[in-house]
Motif scaffolding. Structure first.
Motif, short mmCIF file in Angstrom:
data_model
loop_
_atom_site.label_atom_id
_atom_site.label_comp_id
_atom_site.label_asym_id
_atom_site.label_seq_id
_atom_site.Cartn_x
_atom_site.Cartn_y
_atom_site.Cartn_z
N VAL A 15 0.92 -1.60 -0.40
CA VAL A 15 0.36 -0.20 0.28
C VAL A 15 0.99 1.40 -0.23
O VAL A 15 0.62 1.97 -0.61
N LEU A 16 1.87 0.97 0.97
CA LEU A 16 2.95 2.12 1.61
C LEU A 16 3.70 2.09 0.68
O LEU A 16 5.13 0.70 0.90
N ASP A 17 5.01 3.21 0.58
CA ASP A 17 6.34 3.04 0.47
C ASP A 17 6.49 3.45 1.97
O ASP A 17 6.12 3.97 2.86
N PRO A 56 -6.48 -4.09 0.76
CA PRO A 56 -5.31 -4.20 0.31
C PRO A 56 -5.55 -5.78 -0.63
O PRO A 56 -4.84 -6.46 -1.82
N ASP A 57 -6.05 -6.77 0.54
CA ASP A 57 -6.60 -7.69 -0.05
C ASP A 57 -7.89 -7.95 0.00
O ASP A 57 -8.02 -9.12 -0.83
N ALA A 58 -8.50 -6.75 -0.96
CA ALA A 58 -9.73 -7.43 -1.75
C ALA A 58 -10.12 -8.24 -3.67
O ALA A 58 -9.35 -7.92 -3.59
N THR A 82 -3.31 4.50 -3.21
CA THR A 82 -3.40 5.33 -2.23
C THR A 82 -1.40 6.34 -2.67
O THR A 82 -1.97 7.28 -2.83
N LYS A 83 -0.72 5.96 -3.07
CA LYS A 83 0.28 6.06 -3.87
C LYS A 83 -0.35 6.89 -4.48
O LYS A 83 0.25 8.97 -4.40
N ASP A 84 -0.79 6.61 -5.76
CA ASP A 84 -1.41 8.25 -6.96
C ASP A 84 -2.47 9.06 -6.55
O ASP A 84 -2.79 10.23 -6.80
N PHE A 85 -3.12 8.35 -5.15
CA PHE A 85 -4.48 9.57 -4.69
C PHE A 85 -3.47 10.82 -4.21
O PHE A 85 -3.23 11.52 -4.16
N ALA A 86 -2.40 9.99 -3.61
CA ALA A 86 -1.34 10.99 -2.45
C ALA A 86 -0.43 11.91 -3.80
O ALA A 86 -1.05 13.38 -3.62
N GLU A 87 -0.53 11.99 -5.00
CA GLU A 87 0.57 11.75 -6.17
C GLU A 87 -0.39 13.63 -6.32
O GLU A 87 0.30 14.05 -6.78
N LEU A 88 -2.07 12.64 -6.84
CA LEU A 88 -2.38 14.30 -7.13
C LEU A 88 -3.17 15.47 -6.43
O LEU A 88 -2.73 15.76 -7.28
N ASN A 91 -0.93 16.09 -4.02
CA ASN A 91 0.39 16.89 -3.09
C ASN A 91 0.36 16.61 -2.13
O ASN A 91 0.62 17.36 -1.08
N LEU A 92 -0.06 15.52 -1.80
CA LEU A 92 -0.02 15.18 0.05
C LEU A 92 1.41 14.56 0.64
O LEU A 92 1.82 14.52 1.66
N GLY A 93 2.09 14.32 -0.69
CA GLY A 93 3.70 14.05 0.19
C GLY A 93 3.77 12.24 0.91
O GLY A 93 2.23 11.67 0.70
N SER A 94 4.77 12.02 1.91
CA SER A 94 4.36 10.84 2.35
C SER A 94 4.01 10.78 3.62
O SER A 94 2.74 11.84 4.50
N PRO A 95 2.89 9.75 4.36
CA PRO A 95 2.44 9.67 5.08
C PRO A 95 2.43 10.19 6.44
O PRO A 95 3.87 10.38 6.38
N VAL A 96 2.19 10.92 7.54
CA VAL A 96 2.34 11.36 8.46
C VAL A 96 2.71 9.71 9.75
O VAL A 96 2.55 9.78 10.55
N ALA A 97 1.11 9.28 9.37
CA ALA A 97 0.99 7.92 10.30
C ALA A 97 0.48 6.64 9.60
O ALA A 97 -0.23 6.86 8.68
N ALA A 98 0.14 5.36 9.88
CA ALA A 98 -0.94 4.62 9.45
C ALA A 98 -0.71 3.53 10.68
O ALA A 98 -0.02 3.92 11.03
N VAL A 99 -2.29 2.47 10.70
CA VAL A 99 -2.53 1.80 11.41
C VAL A 99 -3.35 1.17 10.67
O VAL A 99 -4.00 1.01 9.76
#
Length: 174
Positions: free
Chosen positions: A17-19, A71-73, A143-149, A151-159
């Motif tokens: 899902v994420l880098d 990510p498992d659907a 999620t990565k493409d959405f963040a790029e579209l 301009n959100l950059g890298s995540p700040v948190a995830a769980v």
């Protein structure tokens, strides 16, 4: 924490899902007063209603975007709908919760039919308030493409938590 022991790496959230990123804000997600811890298991009957999401941070002027994906659907052995978008909330003010943001895609409770599904919450810091458009469909969100579209950059948190059908059928398949 060493990367190889990072639960997001162990659970393959980093990669699928994420880098790799560095957590910089506290993100608390809880269902009925049970806080989500990386890799914990929650049954579908316990996640029917949207969770309480609390966001930390010290910049009161900051806004955040929250994404929840599976990510498992439709199944971990054939995730051809990866990533399935369960929830999207933007413009969440720092030090508040998701209920103060703008719900772009309404919460859809997880209902996995086969295997163990990872339900991933990702938090991004926005550059400012912005208009975000709902995708045309929930399946094959990225999620990565959405963040790029946006301009959100890298995540700040995830769980993330694990979720599987309650009837006893459909264990993890490889």
């Amino acid at each position: 924490m060493p990367r190889e022991r990072d639960p997001l790496v162990v659970g393959r959230v980093i990669g699928d899902v994420l880098d790799s990123f560095t957590k910089s804000i506290n993100l608390s997600v809880s269902y009925n007063d049970r806080e989500v811890a990386n890799g914990c298991e929650l049954k579908p009957s316990k996640v029917v209603n949207q969770p309480r999401v609390d966001i930390g941070g010290d910049d009161m002027r900051a806004f955040h975007t929250l994404v929840m994906v599976d990510p498992d659907a439709p199944s971990p052995s054939d995730p051809n709908l990866r990533e399935y978008l369960h929830w999207l909330v933007t413009d969440i003010p720092a030090t508040t919760g998701a209920q103060f943001g703008q719900e772009i895609v309404c919460y859809e409770s997880p209902r996995p039919s086969m295997g163990i599904h990872r339900m991933v919450f990702v938090l991004f810091r926005q550059l400012g308030r912005q208009t975000v458009y709902a995708p045309g469909w929930r399946q094959n969100f990225n999620t990565k493409d959405f963040a790029e579209l946006y301009n959100l950059g890298s995540p700040v948190a995830a769980v993330y938590f694990n979720c599987q059908r309650e009837s006893g059928f459909g264990g993890r398949r490889r």
